[in-house]
Design an enzyme around this catalytic site. Structure first.
Site, PDB file in Angstrom:
ATOM      1  N   HIS A 210       0.219  -1.413   0.072  1.00  7.83           N
ATOM      2  CA  HIS A 210      -0.112   0.133  -0.122  1.00  7.83           C
ATOM      3  C   HIS A 210       0.903   1.902  -0.161  1.00  7.83           C
ATOM      4  CE1 HIS A 210       0.958  -0.251   4.304  1.00  7.83           C
ATOM      5  NE2 HIS A 210       0.713   1.104   4.179  1.00  7.83           N
TER       6      HIS A 210
HETATM    7  C1  UD1 Z   1      -1.755   5.565   5.854  1.00  6.99           C
HETATM    8  C2  UD1 Z   1      -0.910   6.102   6.471  1.00  6.99           C
HETATM    9  C3  UD1 Z   1      -0.142   5.327   6.404  1.00  6.99           C
HETATM   10  C4  UD1 Z   1       0.029   3.603   6.532  1.00  6.99           C
HETATM   11  C5  UD1 Z   1      -1.358   3.442   6.098  1.00  6.99           C
HETATM   12  C6  UD1 Z   1      -2.006   1.880   6.796  1.00  6.99           C
HETATM   13  C7  UD1 Z   1      -0.311   8.415   6.136  1.00  6.99           C
HETATM   14  C8  UD1 Z   1       0.704   9.282   5.638  1.00  6.99           C
HETATM   15  N1  UD1 Z   1       0.173   7.439   5.734  1.00  6.99           N
HETATM   16  O1  UD1 Z   1      -1.987   5.566   4.623  1.00  6.99           O
HETATM   17  O2  UD1 Z   1       1.588   5.218   7.237  1.00  6.99           O
HETATM   18  O3  UD1 Z   1       0.962   2.695   6.564  1.00  6.99           O
HETATM   19  O4  UD1 Z   1      -2.298   4.707   6.404  1.00  6.99           O
HETATM   20  O5  UD1 Z   1      -3.062   1.833   6.030  1.00  6.99           O
HETATM   21  O6  UD1 Z   1      -0.945   8.479   7.265  1.00  6.99           O
HETATM   22  N2  UD1 Z   1      -9.382   5.246   2.512  1.00  6.99           N
HETATM   23  C9  UD1 Z   1     -10.291   4.291   1.952  1.00  6.99           C
HETATM   24  N3  UD1 Z   1     -11.124   3.891   3.596  1.00  6.99           N
HETATM   25  C10 UD1 Z   1     -10.501   4.486   4.477  1.00  6.99           C
HETATM   26  C11 UD1 Z   1      -9.310   4.808   4.702  1.00  6.99           C
HETATM   27  C12 UD1 Z   1      -8.300   5.199   3.699  1.00  6.99           C
HETATM   28  O7  UD1 Z   1     -11.361   4.029   0.888  1.00  6.99           O
HETATM   29  O8  UD1 Z   1     -10.987   3.884   5.537  1.00  6.99           O
HETATM   30  C13 UD1 Z   1      -8.986   5.315   0.810  1.00  6.99           C
HETATM   31  C14 UD1 Z   1      -9.515   6.396   0.698  1.00  6.99           C
HETATM   32  O9  UD1 Z   1      -9.067   7.031  -0.853  1.00  6.99           O
HETATM   33  C15 UD1 Z   1      -7.913   7.597   0.928  1.00  6.99           C
HETATM   34  C16 UD1 Z   1      -6.980   6.155   0.776  1.00  6.99           C
HETATM   35  O10 UD1 Z   1      -7.915   5.266   0.573  1.00  6.99           O
HETATM   36  O11 UD1 Z   1      -7.529   8.754   0.194  1.00  6.99           O
HETATM   37  C17 UD1 Z   1      -5.428   6.485   1.402  1.00  6.99           C
HETATM   38  O12 UD1 Z   1      -6.778   6.778   2.822  1.00  6.99           O
HETATM   39  P1  UD1 Z   1      -4.628   7.795   3.144  1.00  6.99           P
HETATM   40  O13 UD1 Z   1      -5.723   7.367   5.093  1.00  6.99           O
HETATM   41  O14 UD1 Z   1      -4.846   8.998   2.802  1.00  6.99           O
HETATM   42  O15 UD1 Z   1      -3.709   7.172   3.827  1.00  6.99           O
HETATM   43  P2  UD1 Z   1      -2.828   5.293   3.441  1.00  6.99           P
HETATM   44  O16 UD1 Z   1      -2.974   4.574   2.305  1.00  6.99           O
HETATM   45  O17 UD1 Z   1      -4.090   4.963   3.765  1.00  6.99           O
END
Ligand code: UD1
Length: 378
Positions: A210
């Protein structure tokens, strides 16, 4: 014995925070003068990314849910800051505890430091020395904002010393996530999750991906799939897909490529106990996660880290981790070597003993009583 009440605001935001916070809350509950509060920023919000961890790890309902959701780094960080400031204004805590390196970690540490509320950072001192990772920025800045820095391993102390952090702020306490792993190991073993996926113990590999550097770039994502092909000819790979990666697969049109690899089996992100069960029975784990490098070391399961570096070097020098990068040749060569039985035996890094949570709370309870603290903050 000091009986002055201590109000501690604890912060979680994203999936990797939950297994780190659970043991801290347990340990705090055993100290009568500590009044813990739990804030969930809502950085992660899907059932599989958040709620299931509260259920699996018996984490109490948050006292505050900030509902910040997804967005750009600036948007997400800013929303957490604005909402968290309101919580601190209302609660006036003696301490804020943040864990790990997600955006919520830095956002809340920054708000607390500006309000002169002491900050404790659990999992301090880790460095990949790669500023292209958002987490590297988050953890470095959080460390520099913190009054109590709890490190999981000696390399963390060394990094902090080099950056000029006063040594009296740094406490080597071990890895708090391993407390959770030990606590739920039996439940995970009993669950035998592999069978539910039609997989035999040691007859499969487990994959997670991821990191933006891997999944946000179609060429890199595709190269990793190339590297998996020779492994897939030998054993099936189960791939619980993070929402970010799921979106990128769709955007980059990688579905047909993946469909052409029948032994690569995709599923939804999994809960803590199911995933732990799958890790402990895997022949091999391939990942770009930080926490999974540590959990495989604790379980003695071979891990190939699909990144160019790691902020968790103890998993390589002492544990079962090998950092292989994303070149297909290297992934293939290392996987085949492991499958041929040439896996590092691995040992447990010092203090990864399942008792880190109580050690942290003991340090906090001992330090957070000085009368000068109220003077400092007035
Ligand atoms: C975040 C953390 C990362 C961690 C990861 C674990 C930061 C910078 N990154 O990255 O260190 O390893 O979490 O998962 O804080 N989304 C969903 N549902 C959710 C959450 C996210 O659909 O419950 C989607 C959204 O479209 C979002 C994307 O996933 O834009 C990424 O989520 P985000 O929280 O921005 O970063 P992660 O890649 O999850």
């Amino acid at each position: 014995m000091d009986l002055t009440p201590l109000k501690i605001v604890n912060v979680v935001g994203g999936r990797p925070n939950f297994p780190k916070m659970a043991p801290l809350l347990d340990a705090m509950a055993k100290v009568p003068r500590i009044q813990p509060r739990l804030v969930h920023t809502g950085q992660h919000y899907d059932y599989e990314m958040s709620r299931v961890f509260f259920e699996d790890l018996a984490i109490p309902e948050p006292d505050f849910f900030l509902g910040v959701g997804s967005g750009s780094h600036a948007q997400q960080t800013a929303r957490v800051m604005v909402e968290f400031e309101k919580v601190l204004d209302r609660e006036q805590p003696d301490l804020v505890v943040v864990v790990g390196d997600v955006n919520s970690t830095l956002a809340c540490a920054l708000v607390a430091a500006k309000l002169l509320v002491p900050v404790a950072h659990v999992e301090a001192g880790l460095r990949s020395f790669d500023r292209s990772m958002p987490e590297e920025i988050n953890r470095t800045l959080t460390d520099h904002l913190s009054d109590y820095l709890f490190t999981p391993s000696k390399d963390g102390d060394e990094n902090l010393r080099r950056e000029g952090i006063p040594p009296e702020r740094v406490h080597l306490v071990g890895n708090v996530m391993i407390d959770t792993l030990r606590r739920y190991e039996e439940a995970a073993r009993a669950k035998r999750a592999a069978a539910a996926y039609g997989l035999a113990p040691r007859g499969y590999a487990l994959l997670t991906l991821h990191r933006p550097s891997n999944v946000d770039n179609p060429a890199v994502f595709s190269r990793i799939l190339d590297g998996l092909e020779p492994i897939l000819q030998r054993l099936p790979i189960l791939f619980p897909v993070h929402p970010r990666s799921r979106q990128r697969i769709a955007t980059f049109g990688l579905e047909s490529r993946i469909a052409a690899l029948p032994t690569l089996r995709l599923c939804e992100p999994l809960g803590y106990i199911t995933f732990l069960s799958l890790m402990m029975d895997a022949r091999l784990v391939l990942t770009d996660s930080g926490g999974i490098q540590e959990e495989t070391t604790a379980l003695g399961v071979p891990c190939l880290t699909l990144r160019e570096n790691t902020e968790r070097p103890a998993t390589v020098t002492l544990g079962t981790n090998t950092v292989v990068g994303t070149s297909p040749d290297r992934i293939r060569a290392e996987a085949i070597r492991l499958l041929a039985g040439d896996a590092p035996a691995g040992s447990l890094p010092p203090l990864w003993d399942g008792r880190t949570g109580p050690r942290i709370v003991e340090v906090l309870a001992r330090h957070l009583h000085s009368p000068e603290r109220s003077v400092e903050r007035s």
